[in-house]
Each structure stands twice: as structure tokens, then as C-alpha cells.
Design a protein around this motif. Structure first.
Motif, PDB file in Angstrom:
ATOM      1  N   ASP A  83      83.469  33.856  64.640  1.00  0.00           N
ATOM      2  CA  ASP A  83      84.560  34.491  65.381  1.00  0.00           C
ATOM      3  C   ASP A  83      84.154  35.924  65.733  1.00  0.00           C
ATOM      4  OD1 ASP A  83      86.913  35.315  66.463  1.00  0.00           O
ATOM      5  OD2 ASP A  83      88.010  35.423  64.564  1.00  0.00           O
ATOM      6  N   ILE A  84      84.114  36.227  67.030  1.00  0.00           N
ATOM      7  CA  ILE A  84      83.728  37.575  67.462  1.00  0.00           C
ATOM      8  C   ILE A  84      84.913  38.322  68.075  1.00  0.00           C
ATOM      9  CG2 ILE A  84      81.329  36.907  67.868  1.00  0.00           C
ATOM     10  CD1 ILE A  84      81.993  36.920  70.889  1.00  0.00           C
ATOM     11  N   SER A  85      86.128  37.818  67.842  1.00  0.00           N
ATOM     12  CA  SER A  85      87.306  38.411  68.494  1.00  0.00           C
ATOM     13  C   SER A  85      87.621  39.815  67.992  1.00  0.00           C
ATOM     14  CB  SER A  85      88.526  37.504  68.295  1.00  0.00           C
ATOM     15  OG  SER A  85      88.791  37.317  66.911  1.00  0.00           O
ATOM     16  N   ASP A  86      87.245  40.110  66.725  1.00  0.00           N
ATOM     17  CA  ASP A  86      87.607  41.420  66.178  1.00  0.00           C
ATOM     18  C   ASP A  86      86.389  42.237  65.749  1.00  0.00           C
ATOM     19  OD1 ASP A  86      86.866  39.837  64.071  1.00  0.00           O
ATOM     20  OD2 ASP A  86      88.444  40.551  62.715  1.00  0.00           O
ATOM     21  N   VAL A  87      85.277  42.069  66.488  1.00  0.00           N
ATOM     22  CA  VAL A  87      84.072  42.812  66.113  1.00  0.00           C
ATOM     23  C   VAL A  87      84.205  44.306  66.416  1.00  0.00           C
ATOM     24  CG1 VAL A  87      82.465  40.886  66.318  1.00  0.00           C
ATOM     25  CG2 VAL A  87      83.025  42.228  68.346  1.00  0.00           C
ATOM     26  N   SER A  88      85.100  44.649  67.339  1.00  0.00           N
ATOM     27  CA  SER A  88      85.337  46.064  67.656  1.00  0.00           C
ATOM     28  C   SER A  88      86.815  46.386  67.480  1.00  0.00           C
ATOM     29  CB  SER A  88      84.910  46.370  69.092  1.00  0.00           C
ATOM     30  OG  SER A  88      85.231  47.694  69.445  1.00  0.00           O
ATOM     31  N   GLN A  89      87.100  47.499  66.779  1.00  0.00           N
ATOM     32  CA  GLN A  89      88.477  47.938  66.575  1.00  0.00           C
ATOM     33  C   GLN A  89      88.888  49.000  67.593  1.00  0.00           C
ATOM     34  OE1 GLN A  89      90.260  46.338  64.152  1.00  0.00           O
ATOM     35  NE2 GLN A  89      88.376  45.149  63.903  1.00  0.00           N
ATOM     36  N   ASP A  90      87.988  49.332  68.525  1.00  0.00           N
ATOM     37  CA  ASP A  90      88.270  50.379  69.508  1.00  0.00           C
ATOM     38  C   ASP A  90      89.258  49.891  70.556  1.00  0.00           C
ATOM     39  OD1 ASP A  90      86.393  52.161  68.321  1.00  0.00           O
ATOM     40  OD2 ASP A  90      84.771  51.050  69.286  1.00  0.00           O
ATOM     41  N   LYS A  91      90.124  50.802  70.994  1.00  0.00           N
ATOM     42  CA  LYS A  91      91.170  50.456  71.969  1.00  0.00           C
ATOM     43  C   LYS A  91      90.769  50.787  73.407  1.00  0.00           C
ATOM     44  CE  LYS A  91      94.029  49.134  68.740  1.00  0.00           C
ATOM     45  NZ  LYS A  91      93.113  49.326  67.587  1.00  0.00           N
ATOM     46  N   SER A  92      89.736  51.577  73.601  1.00  0.00           N
ATOM     47  CA  SER A  92      89.282  51.918  74.944  1.00  0.00           C
ATOM     48  C   SER A  92      87.788  52.229  74.895  1.00  0.00           C
ATOM     49  CB  SER A  92      90.040  53.132  75.493  1.00  0.00           C
ATOM     50  OG  SER A  92      89.657  54.308  74.790  1.00  0.00           O
ATOM     51  N   ILE A  93      87.181  52.278  76.063  1.00  0.00           N
ATOM     52  CA  ILE A  93      85.748  52.560  76.133  1.00  0.00           C
ATOM     53  C   ILE A  93      85.458  53.983  75.645  1.00  0.00           C
ATOM     54  CG2 ILE A  93      85.783  53.393  78.525  1.00  0.00           C
ATOM     55  CD1 ILE A  93      83.087  51.893  78.881  1.00  0.00           C
ATOM     56  N   PHE A  94      86.403  54.904  75.872  1.00  0.00           N
ATOM     57  CA  PHE A  94      86.195  56.286  75.428  1.00  0.00           C
ATOM     58  C   PHE A  94      86.280  56.395  73.908  1.00  0.00           C
ATOM     59  CE2 PHE A  94      87.991  56.515  79.740  1.00  0.00           C
ATOM     60  CZ  PHE A  94      86.912  57.131  80.373  1.00  0.00           C
ATOM     61  N   GLU A  95      87.165  55.606  73.319  1.00  0.00           N
ATOM     62  CA  GLU A  95      87.232  55.569  71.855  1.00  0.00           C
ATOM     63  C   GLU A  95      85.951  54.966  71.290  1.00  0.00           C
ATOM     64  OE1 GLU A  95      90.054  53.856  68.208  1.00  0.00           O
ATOM     65  OE2 GLU A  95      90.638  53.547  70.299  1.00  0.00           O
ATOM     66  N   ALA A  96      85.418  53.942  71.973  1.00  0.00           N
ATOM     67  CA  ALA A  96      84.161  53.323  71.541  1.00  0.00           C
ATOM     68  C   ALA A  96      83.026  54.347  71.598  1.00  0.00           C
ATOM     69  CB  ALA A  96      83.833  52.124  72.420  1.00  0.00           C
ATOM     70  N   MET A  97      82.987  55.148  72.676  1.00  0.00           N
ATOM     71  CA  MET A  97      81.962  56.176  72.799  1.00  0.00           C
ATOM     72  C   MET A  97      82.090  57.211  71.682  1.00  0.00           C
ATOM     73  SD  MET A  97      81.876  56.845  76.913  1.00  0.00           S
ATOM     74  CE  MET A  97      80.598  58.102  76.771  1.00  0.00           C
ATOM     75  N   GLY A  98      83.318  57.640  71.439  1.00  0.00           N
ATOM     76  CA  GLY A  98      83.541  58.649  70.400  1.00  0.00           C
ATOM     77  C   GLY A  98      83.177  58.142  69.023  1.00  0.00           C
ATOM     78  N   ASN A  99      83.612  56.922  68.693  1.00  0.00           N
ATOM     79  CA  ASN A  99      83.308  56.359  67.380  1.00  0.00           C
ATOM     80  C   ASN A  99      81.821  56.083  67.227  1.00  0.00           C
ATOM     81  OD1 ASN A  99      85.954  56.435  66.484  1.00  0.00           O
ATOM     82  ND2 ASN A  99      86.425  54.373  67.216  1.00  0.00           N
ATOM     83  N   GLY A 100      81.194  55.637  68.331  1.00  0.00           N
ATOM     84  CA  GLY A 100      79.746  55.389  68.283  1.00  0.00           C
ATOM     85  C   GLY A 100      78.969  56.677  68.050  1.00  0.00           C
ATOM     86  N   ALA A 101      79.399  57.759  68.709  1.00  0.00           N
ATOM     87  CA  ALA A 101      78.737  59.054  68.529  1.00  0.00           C
ATOM     88  C   ALA A 101      78.897  59.553  67.098  1.00  0.00           C
ATOM     89  CB  ALA A 101      79.306  60.071  69.517  1.00  0.00           C
ATOM     90  N   LEU A 102      80.112  59.412  66.554  1.00  0.00           N
ATOM     91  CA  LEU A 102      80.343  59.841  65.173  1.00  0.00           C
ATOM     92  C   LEU A 102      79.519  59.022  64.191  1.00  0.00           C
ATOM     93  CD1 LEU A 102      84.221  60.397  65.246  1.00  0.00           C
ATOM     94  CD2 LEU A 102      82.449  62.147  65.082  1.00  0.00           C
TER      95      LEU A 102
END
Length: 399
Positions: free
Chosen positions: A224-243
Motif C-alpha cells: 500500500d503506497i497511499s500514505d507514503v507522504s504526509q505532506d499536504k502540498s508540494i511546498f510542504e514537501a519541499m520544506g520537509n525534504g529540505a529540513l
């Protein structure tokens, strides 16, 4: 003669895994054979054909371009610093992890990377007969670090018995994260780093499947890959990835400081104790002699095996970054075959500290299963070392 020694090394490596097996009669011999053939075909294709060489060159070019993008960000923040010739390792190498982690986070949020991993894993499962979760995790471990790879399958953890838990843990330890591959290829030859990624995936699955064979009912074998990311937007994904990338860079820097300083301390103690015998005795030299026999079987020249063995031993007791930084100055002195074998061996997380990382991650997901990881921790490390030996030996056959 070197080919015969390489074949002997493969037999010994698989034989040692067999001796460690807890269910020898349940070993999927067909799957093991298929994965070994796939490793040989991949290595032959990459090193012995013009198309394979072009693919490696193309992937290297992509990584180099990504490194250029990442360097622009680093230069903007640190451009005012004057550094000596050769730069600063933290600035020139480790900080680039931030950009690569950001990119991976975005690709995960967009479900691009999880979909690729899922279907490649399904194909491997279909061909080899391995369970889907284990196959998915093997591919997933090429892209994500030990913790992230295990967290990605947290929703399937209740299906994992002790043997299945061993296999997914071994895949996490036997591979490396794509977020730090960009750092690796600035230290050692990229062609060997890149070919090590698929080889180590198969080696980890092979050795782990021998040590801990599994038979899985179909109803328990779903990914199941439905919840592999908890980010709500691409900008949140960028921010969390940078951190996350920043955290990894700082962790690697801290570990390098601690391990290199500790090595110096241990070597000072060794030289103090054995000062009456030889001033040249170091932990690395001792490890070199210990690993020399297997190094010769892997295809390393006798004249280079002590130095190469010391690098490989250093990686086991510290981590791959410490070993890579020690190996880099030796590249001009070593033969191409030794460089390839050692580089592939170094491209994994198979070291003592990884036991704690994996056990800690599993504890955060399922505290009861963390007890099992702690119990088979040394077995996990030995299996991962065997996987690194297997990958490096196969590369040596084609150099």
C-alpha cells in the motif's frame, strides 16, 4: 585465475549465508539463482557494452547537473566564505544532501517515485518469487535511507514475522539512500557507485532470503503506497525534504567528527601499547590483514589487498563516509579493478551504527518487533557484510 577466485568467493559467501540460515529446507533456490543471474547480466551490460556505458554516463551526467543546481543554492548561502584550496567537505559535499532530499520528497509527494518503486518491486516479486513487501522494500531502499525505507512500509508491519522483518531490515542496511548518492559520486568514481545500487539491492535480498527464508500467503502480501507522504502540498514537501536533508547532513558531519576522532584515539592507544614492536600498527592495518584473504578472493591484487582491506574494515567499524574519504587519496595509486571492488563494497550502510538506527526506527513503528531486531542485530550486520562482499565480487569479475 581471478575469475575462478571470484567464483569461489561467491560460493563461500552464499555458503556462509546458508550456514546461518534458520530454515535451510525453505530456501527459495530458484529465486536466489534468478537474482544472481540478474546481477551478472546487469554488471556485464553496464561494463561490457557501449549501451550500458552510455547509460552510466547519462545517469552520471544527470547527477552532475543536479549537483550544479544544488551548488547554486549552497553558494548563495555561503558565497561570502573564503575557503582553502580543495574546499570544505561540509560545504562542498554534505550540504548538497539538502537539495537531493528535497527532490526525493517532492517526487514522493507527487506519487511518481512510489509508483515506480511499487511496479518495479512487483516485477522483481513476479520473476523471483519473493513476497511483494520484501521486493518493494528492496527497491525502496535504493532511494531512501534506512529509516525512511522502513517507515514507507509501516502500514504492512503487522504482516511481518521475524524472518520477514529480517529481510526488510537487511535491505535497508544493504543499500544506500539516493539523497546521499550525489555526495558519494563527488568522492569516488560514479560508475561504480551507480552500478552498486541495483547490485546491492539484489545481494541484500539474496543473502537475507537464504538466512531467513519466508513463505507468505497471498492475502498477507500486499503493498500500500497511499500514505507514503504526509505532506499536504508540494511546498510542504519541499520544506520537509529540505529540513530532512539538513538533518542528514548534520548527522553525517557529526558522525564523521566522532568516528574520525575516535579512530585517531584508538590508533594512538594501539601505537602506545605496541610502540616497542612497530610504530606503523593502526586499527586500519589490523583490519586490512583480517580482511586480506577475502579481499584476494574478491579479486583485489595481493600488493593492494592490505590497504584495500583496511578501508573496507574501517567502513564496517565506522561508516561508509569515513572509509570513502580515506579511500579517495588512494585512487591514483590503486588499480582500476581494486577501485571498482572497494567502491562497490563501500556503497552500503553495512556497519555497526546501522544496527541502532534500524532498531530505533522499528521501535518507533512497533515496539514489540524492535525486540526481534535487537536480538538478530549482529546476524543482520554479518548478512549485510556478506551482501557487500557478493556485490563487490561480481563487479570484480568484469574488471
Amino acid at each position: 585465475m581471478s575469475i575462478l577466485l571470484g567464483i569461489l568467493a561467491i560460493i563461500i559467501t552464499l555458503g556462509l549465508a546458508f550456514l546461518m540460515s534458520n530454515k535451510k529446507k525453505k530456501i527459495n533456490l530458484k529465486g536466489i539463482g534468478i537474482m544472481l543471474v540478474l546481477q551478472l547480466l546487469i554488471t556485464w551490460f553496464m561494463f561490457s557494452t557501449t549501451i550500458g556505458a552510455s547509460i552510466i554516463k547519462g545517469i552520471s551526467a544527470v547527477f552532475n547537473k543536479l549537483i550544479e543546481f544544488g551548488t547554486e543554492g549552497v553558494n548563495f548561502v555561503l558565497g561570502g566564505f573564503e575557503v582553502a584550496e580543495g574546499g570544505v567537505f561540509f560545504f562542498n559535499v554534505l550540504l548538497l544532501i539538502i537539495f537531493f532530499a528535497t527532490l526525493l520528497s517532492v517526487l514522493t509527494y507527487l506519487k511518481i517515485l512510489p509508483a515506480i518503486i511499487k511496479y518495479v518491486g512487483a516485477a522483481i516479486s513476479k520473476v523471483t518469487g519473493l513476497p511483494r513487501i520484501e521486493s518493494f522494500n528492496g527497491v525502496n531502499s535504493i532511494f531512501f535511507g534506512q529509516s525512511e525505507a522502513l517507515i514507507a512500509i509501516r502500514s504492512q508491519f503487522h504482516h511481518l514475522n521475524e524472518n520477514r522483518l529480517y529481510i526488510v531490515s537487511a535491505s535497508a542496511m544493504g543499500s544506500v539512500s539516493a539523497s546521499i548518492v550525489g555526495a558519494y559520486i563527488q568522492i569516488l568514481p560514479p560508475e561504480y557507485i551507480l552500478v552498486a545500487l541495483p547490485l546491492n539491492m539484489f545481494s541484500a535480498l539474496m543473502i537475507a532470503s537464504i538466512i531467513a527464508p519466508v513463505e507468505v500467503p497471498k492475502e498477507e502480501d500486499k503493498v500500500d503506497i497511499s500514505d507514503v507522504s504526509q505532506d499536504k502540498s508540494i511546498f510542504e514537501a519541499m520544506g520537509n525534504g529540505a529540513l530532512e536533508g539538513g538533518k542528514i547532513a548534520l548527522i553525517v558531519a557529526a558522525m564523521l567528527i566522532a568516528f574520525i576522532a575516535s579512530l585517531e584515539l584508538v590508533n594512538w592507544i594501539i601505537q602506545f601499547v605496541f610502540s616497542g614492536f612497530s610504530a606503523d600498527i593502526t586499527l586500519e592495518t589490523i583490519l586490512g590483514y583480517i580482511l586480506a584473504p577475502i579481499g584476494i578472493l574478491m579479486g583485489i591484487a595481493p600488493s593492494e589487498v592490505i590497504e584495500a582491506g583496511s578501508i573496507m574494515g574501517t567502513k564496517i567499524v565506522t561508516n561508509e563516509f569515513v572509509a570513502m574519504t580515506q579511500f579517495q587519496p588512494l585512487l591514483d595509486e590503486m588499480s582500476e579493478k581494486t577501485i571498482g571492488i572497494v567502491t562497490v563494497f563501500l556503497t552500503s550502510f553495512a556497519n555497526f551504527s546501522s544496527i541502532g538506527i534500524i532498531a530505533g526506527t522499528v521501535k518507533g513503528i512497533d515496539s514489540k518487533k524492535a525486540v526481534s531486531v535487537s536480538q538478530f542485530g549482529m546476524k543482520l550486520l554479518i548478512g549485510s557484510i556478506l551482501a557487500s562482499i557478493l556485490s563487490a565480487t561480481i563487479v570484480g569479475l568484469f574488471l
